[in-house]
Write a protein that holds these residues in place. Sequence first.
Motif, PDB file in Angstrom:
ATOM      1  N   SER A   1      52.636  40.646  45.709  1.00 44.85           N
ATOM      2  CA  SER A   1      53.782  40.477  44.815  1.00 44.85           C
ATOM      3  C   SER A   1      53.496  41.096  43.451  1.00 44.85           C
ATOM      4  O   SER A   1      52.348  41.134  43.006  1.00 44.85           O
ATOM      5  CB  SER A   1      54.076  38.983  44.660  1.00 44.85           C
ATOM      6  OG  SER A   1      55.213  38.792  43.851  1.00 44.85           O
ATOM      7  N   THR A   2      54.544  41.572  42.829  1.00 45.94           N
ATOM      8  CA  THR A   2      54.449  42.133  41.476  1.00 45.94           C
ATOM      9  C   THR A   2      55.533  41.505  40.603  1.00 45.94           C
ATOM     10  O   THR A   2      56.663  41.350  41.047  1.00 45.94           O
ATOM     11  CB  THR A   2      54.668  43.666  41.513  1.00 45.94           C
ATOM     12  OG1 THR A   2      53.639  44.274  42.299  1.00 45.94           O
ATOM     13  CG2 THR A   2      54.638  44.261  40.103  1.00 45.94           C
TER      14      THR A   2
ATOM     15  N   SER B   1      44.313  39.599  41.173  1.00 46.69           N
ATOM     16  CA  SER B   1      45.413  40.220  40.442  1.00 46.69           C
ATOM     17  C   SER B   1      44.935  41.386  39.591  1.00 46.69           C
ATOM     18  O   SER B   1      43.783  41.435  39.161  1.00 46.69           O
ATOM     19  CB  SER B   1      46.082  39.193  39.524  1.00 46.69           C
ATOM     20  OG  SER B   1      46.598  38.113  40.272  1.00 46.69           O
ATOM     21  N   LEU B   2      45.874  42.301  39.370  1.00 50.84           N
ATOM     22  CA  LEU B   2      45.675  43.464  38.506  1.00 50.84           C
ATOM     23  C   LEU B   2      46.750  43.390  37.430  1.00 50.84           C
ATOM     24  O   LEU B   2      47.940  43.442  37.738  1.00 50.84           O
ATOM     25  CB  LEU B   2      45.833  44.746  39.343  1.00 50.84           C
ATOM     26  CG  LEU B   2      46.002  46.076  38.628  1.00 50.84           C
ATOM     27  CD1 LEU B   2      44.832  46.358  37.699  1.00 50.84           C
ATOM     28  CD2 LEU B   2      46.152  47.217  39.655  1.00 50.84           C
TER      29      LEU B   2
ATOM     30  N   GLN C   1      50.266  42.709  39.262  1.00 49.52           N
ATOM     31  CA  GLN C   1      50.308  43.045  40.687  1.00 49.52           C
ATOM     32  C   GLN C   1      49.251  42.177  41.353  1.00 49.52           C
ATOM     33  O   GLN C   1      48.096  42.153  40.923  1.00 49.52           O
ATOM     34  CB  GLN C   1      49.974  44.532  40.873  1.00 49.52           C
ATOM     35  CG  GLN C   1      50.958  45.469  40.175  1.00 49.52           C
ATOM     36  CD  GLN C   1      50.432  46.893  40.074  1.00 49.52           C
ATOM     37  OE1 GLN C   1      49.640  47.215  39.180  1.00 49.52           O
ATOM     38  NE2 GLN C   1      50.869  47.770  40.960  1.00 49.52           N
ATOM     39  N   GLY C   2      49.639  41.442  42.402  1.00 52.48           N
ATOM     40  CA  GLY C   2      48.682  40.490  42.937  1.00 52.48           C
ATOM     41  C   GLY C   2      48.717  40.332  44.432  1.00 52.48           C
ATOM     42  O   GLY C   2      49.712  40.668  45.091  1.00 52.48           O
ATOM     43  N   VAL C   3      47.615  39.826  44.971  1.00 53.20           N
ATOM     44  CA  VAL C   3      47.568  39.407  46.370  1.00 53.20           C
ATOM     45  C   VAL C   3      47.208  37.920  46.378  1.00 53.20           C
ATOM     46  O   VAL C   3      46.295  37.486  45.666  1.00 53.20           O
ATOM     47  CB  VAL C   3      46.568  40.264  47.193  1.00 53.20           C
ATOM     48  CG1 VAL C   3      45.159  40.239  46.609  1.00 53.20           C
ATOM     49  CG2 VAL C   3      46.543  39.815  48.651  1.00 53.20           C
TER      50      VAL C   3
ATOM     51  N   THR D   1      52.565  43.236  33.206  1.00 51.60           N
ATOM     52  CA  THR D   1      52.844  43.488  34.627  1.00 51.60           C
ATOM     53  C   THR D   1      51.672  42.986  35.453  1.00 51.60           C
ATOM     54  O   THR D   1      50.526  43.403  35.239  1.00 51.60           O
ATOM     55  CB  THR D   1      53.049  44.995  34.877  1.00 51.60           C
ATOM     56  OG1 THR D   1      54.118  45.461  34.050  1.00 51.60           O
ATOM     57  CG2 THR D   1      53.388  45.256  36.347  1.00 51.60           C
TER      58      THR D   1
END
Lengths: 158, 158
Positions: A15-16, A108-109, A128-130, A126
């Motif tokens: 998800s972002t 996460s990034l 971006q993650g798993v 922002t």
Amino acid sequence: MSKAQVIDEHAVIHSTFTIEKTYPHPPARVFFGLTDKEMKRRWLIEGEGFEIYEYESDFRLGGADTSRFSFRGGPELTNDTQFQDIIPSRRLVFTYRMTIGGKPLSVSLVTAELLPSGKGTALTYTEQGVYFGGAEDVAGREHGSRVLLDKLGEALGE
Amino acid sequence: MSKAQVIDEHAVIHSTFTIEKTYPHPPARVFFGLTDKEMKRRWLIEGEGFEIYEYESDFRLGGADTSRFSFRGGPELTNDTQFQDIIPSRRLVFTYRMTIGGKPLSVSLVTAELLPSGKGTALTYTEQGVYFGGAEDVAGREHGSRVLLDKLGEALGE
């Protein structure tokens, strides 16, 4: 346990989300708040309901933060952060891994972009993650991040 | 230089892509190929046109890889990888930062999921990334990743 359940046990969600927020302080001040060890402690893991077991920060390209804490008597949470890209007062990119009760929760990034906005700063955050749990973790992360960025504003003296 | 150009200079692009690929080897073998230091060297930075200046790998949770190399006489590329989540033969999550010619190129978060597929393995490779150059870097990364995953297949004896 059926095979399908075993497979689900390790399923992931990607998800972002993006949060935009304006602070009444110049970019240098907001960047300081995002990265200074003591400032960060205040908005990231301190406050009512938090118990802190460990907190180390080494802010530099390739450096890392580690924290262990709990919230409202819940299970221990850990956060291991790596600093991936730093342009002072302009851009910060970091990755972080979280665990809850000893189990992987997410990786996460995060890209934090700072631009002047009048006398203040427009932050675009922002993530971006798993996620290794369920969909509620994704919604909770976005909400939690908004709370943290509000706390950053308070720490800056908003 | 105008202010707009200064702002553009630090603009970023966020992008996510997913590659699905099947290998005729069981998950344990594919996982070995993805993570073993010498196997990884073969498909990640070796081959015609590659020159390797440095390669270190410490595969464990919290461990890191570092490589410096060039391709077809181009500028030096660096890759700094951190291992974020490991479930042997099932899941690998890592982050990596790349530079080109000493300048930041990208930071990425990769989830590699392995599931049995007949006698082989179905790999789902999801890369969430932030890019510091142009849109061509994003397209190039997806193409480059497909090439690397094909090279992994060759290294496995596909």
